[in-house]
Design a protein around this motif. Structure first.
Motif, PDB file in Angstrom:
ATOM      1  N   GLU A   1      43.925  38.542  38.054  1.00 33.81           N
ATOM      2  CA  GLU A   1      44.253  38.673  36.637  1.00 33.81           C
ATOM      3  C   GLU A   1      45.684  39.171  36.452  1.00 33.81           C
ATOM      4  N   PRO A   2      46.645  38.285  36.432  1.00 37.97           N
ATOM      5  CA  PRO A   2      46.493  36.822  36.456  1.00 37.97           C
ATOM      6  C   PRO A   2      46.849  36.181  37.796  1.00 37.97           C
TER       7      PRO A   2
ATOM      8  N   ASP B   1      38.438  37.096  32.546  1.00 36.80           N
ATOM      9  CA  ASP B   1      38.039  38.430  32.099  1.00 36.80           C
ATOM     10  C   ASP B   1      37.626  38.359  30.628  1.00 36.80           C
ATOM     11  N   THR B   2      36.364  38.023  30.366  1.00 41.50           N
ATOM     12  CA  THR B   2      35.911  37.819  28.986  1.00 41.50           C
ATOM     13  C   THR B   2      35.674  39.127  28.237  1.00 41.50           C
ATOM     14  N   ASP B   3      35.577  40.248  28.942  1.00 39.22           N
ATOM     15  CA  ASP B   3      35.497  41.573  28.308  1.00 39.22           C
ATOM     16  C   ASP B   3      34.433  41.647  27.221  1.00 39.22           C
TER      17      ASP B   3
ATOM     18  N   GLY C   1      46.586  47.280  37.322  1.00 41.52           N
ATOM     19  CA  GLY C   1      47.233  46.408  38.292  1.00 41.52           C
ATOM     20  C   GLY C   1      47.996  45.253  37.699  1.00 41.52           C
ATOM     21  N   GLY C   2      47.789  44.976  36.406  1.00 41.90           N
ATOM     22  CA  GLY C   2      48.518  43.922  35.703  1.00 41.90           C
ATOM     23  C   GLY C   2      48.936  42.748  36.569  1.00 41.90           C
ATOM     24  N   ARG C   3      50.225  42.698  36.872  1.00 40.39           N
ATOM     25  CA  ARG C   3      50.768  41.599  37.670  1.00 40.39           C
ATOM     26  C   ARG C   3      51.180  42.056  39.065  1.00 40.39           C
TER      27      ARG C   3
ATOM     28  N   THR D   1      32.730  41.290  38.758  1.00 36.92           N
ATOM     29  CA  THR D   1      32.289  39.893  38.748  1.00 36.92           C
ATOM     30  C   THR D   1      33.378  38.973  39.292  1.00 36.92           C
ATOM     31  N   LEU D   2      34.620  39.184  38.853  1.00 38.94           N
ATOM     32  CA  LEU D   2      35.726  38.330  39.277  1.00 38.94           C
ATOM     33  C   LEU D   2      36.049  38.492  40.759  1.00 38.94           C
ATOM     34  N   SER D   3      35.735  39.670  41.320  1.00 41.40           N
ATOM     35  CA  SER D   3      36.008  39.890  42.742  1.00 41.40           C
ATOM     36  C   SER D   3      34.855  39.423  43.630  1.00 41.40           C
TER      37      SER D   3
END
Length: 477
Positions: free
Chosen positions: A278-279, A348-350, A230-232, A314-316
């Motif tokens: 992101e982002p 997004d620490t991956d 999904g990038g941008r 986690t971010l969602s």
């Protein structure tokens, strides 16, 4: 005569030396200053690292598996078939340790500071040696990570063709294949407004051409899946954004990808990766439910599955288990990015997933799904910024693989014990009655339900036994 004897002795020693070299090919750390690290170098990139073997939980050897035993059968399948591990080229071989607040910290000995074709081939050689020593037969990649971007699209395609041809040679006789490929549609300035959702038709066309090429090379290498990132593809504000138009454009883009995949005979699965903030603040593929809704609205549900990344969950605002279950119950669980994020850091620490409890929940979904082939687990994870030794690349993957393998073993314990399944069965026992079964079959209307409510009176509500469920779960860890 004495001189002739000396010459014969030197010749003899030379022959012995060449014989020894032929029997034992030279090794070097692929240091760019060593003189043996060009793109045709056939020695070892990791000479101090042996082939990683299973030694069991009691082993103290950091370069050995404690829980992952590839050919061991668990719940009717070999561990390697449940897990289908894959190395992510971009983090493993292109990760620098840099972040928004710090310069790169990793300078691998085979790097020469360029993004040339010869450098790309050298990285590819290192990639294949790494996989063979790790005992992993799958990898995944972005097009622009494995081959340099050119000044024109034609030049970029030519660069990619040359590196992919080299990768194809390295694959021969190894059994190694890509788990999936993808196109990097977010880093170049042309994608500042997105790719399939860009407001510029020229960017839309360029992105389509890049995806077309990436599908072709994934197919050529025998890849099993193709991922759309999904990038941008999202927006910061609707003040200057036509949301419906961008969603429509993205749907047309995906429809064209489906048509082209079929046209060239690529039988791999197409995957969408939910990717929140992101982002951009508002991503069109925020989570599994949002992505599934998009696919259903545009008639693409039968053509795509989801690639679930635990860090994105986690971010969602969800757990990874929630996202996996949402995908699974909709028949759309296709692949898993085996990583994790920090709940206290909104980025997004991956990180490599090393939490045994989380890994057990992840594997619970995989087992309930009957596996995830032709998908698998790809380590979309990177070394911490402070980890700078070449050995650390192996240690991180060993730790991640052992964690997932231990999660699988824990699921087997839970299923063999049966207590958790029985607890769930008892909780929904009222729906296992004749009347409950009719409700689940859609045979009961509101009038009938009202009649039963009048007849039964105030219902008794049993305890959910949440603490007992957690106790049973933790006992398997």
């Amino acid at each position: 005569m004495k001189m002739m004897g000396i010459l014969r002795l030197l010749l003899s020693l030379t022959c012995i030396l060449f014989s020894a070299v032929a029997a034992n090919p030279p090794t070097c750390p692929a240091n760019i200053d060593s003189g043996c690290a060009d793109d045709v170098w056939k020695g070892e990139f990791f000479p101090g690292i042996p082939k990683i073997k299973y030694e069991g939980p009691s082993s103290k050897n950091p370069l050995a598996y404690k829980w992952y035993n590839a050919d061991e059968e668990i719940l009717g399948k070999k561990m390697k078939d449940w897990l289908r591990f894959s190395v992510a080229f971009w983090h493993t071989f292109r990760g620098t340790g840099g972040d928004p607040f710090g310069a790169p910290t990793k300078y691998w000995p085979w790097e020469d500071g360029t993004n040339s074709i010869s450098m790309a081939k050298r990285r590819m050689s290192a990639n294949f040696e790494f996989m063979e020593k790790l005992g992993v037969d799958r990898w995944c990649f972005h097009d622009r990570d494995i081959a340099p971007d050119g000044k024109t699209l034609a030049e970029s395609n030519a660069n990619l063709d040359e590196v992919v041809a080299f990768a194809k040679e390295l694959q021969e006789g190894t059994g190694i294949r890509p788990l999936w490929g993808t196109a990097q549609l977010f880093m170049h300035p042309r994608y500042m407004h997105g790719a399939a959702t860009s407001s510029e038709v020229g960017v839309y066309a360029y992105a389509a051409a890049q995806v077309k090429k990436a599908i072709e090379v994934t197919h050529y290498l025998g890849g099993e899946n193709f991922v759309f990132w999904g990038g941008r593809e999202g927006y910061q504000t609707l003040l200057n954004t036509d949301m419906k138009r961008e969603l429509d454009h993205m749907a047309r883009f995906f429809q064209a990808a489906v048509e082209y995949k079929k046209k060239i005979g690529f039988n791999g699965t197409l995957l969408i990766e939910p990717k929140p903030q992101e982002p951009t603040k508002h991503q069109y593929d925020w989570d599994a439910a949002t992505s599934l809704s998009f696919l259903q609205k545009y008639g693409l549900a039968g053509e795509f599955k989801l690639n679930i990344e635990c860090n994105h969950a986690t971010l969602s605002g969800h757990s990874c288990h929630h996202e996996l279950e949402t995908a699974r119950i909709n028949g759309a669980l296709g692949n898993i990015d085996a990583n994790t994020g920090d709940p206290q850091i909104g980025w997004d620490t991956d990180q490599f997933l090393t939490d045994i409890g989380e890994a057990t929940l992840v594997m619970l979904s995989v087992v309930r799904n009957g596996g995830i082939a032709p998908g698998g687990f790809n380590f979309d994870a990177k070394l911490r910024r402070e980890s700078t030794d070449v050995e650390d690349i192996f240690l991180a993957h060993i730790s991640g693989m052992d964690t997932m393998a231990r999660g699988l073993r824990n699921v087997a314990k839970l299923m063999e014990d049966g207590s958790l399944s029985e607890l769930i069965r008892k909780r929904y026992a009222s729906f296992d009655t004749e009347f409950g079964a009719e409700i689940e079959a859609g045979k009961v209307d509101f009038e009938t339900l009202e009649k039963k409510a009048m007849e039964w009176g105030e219902p008794a509500v049993a305890s959910g036994k949440q603490e007992l469920a957690e106790m049973i779960f933790r006992s398997a860890l």
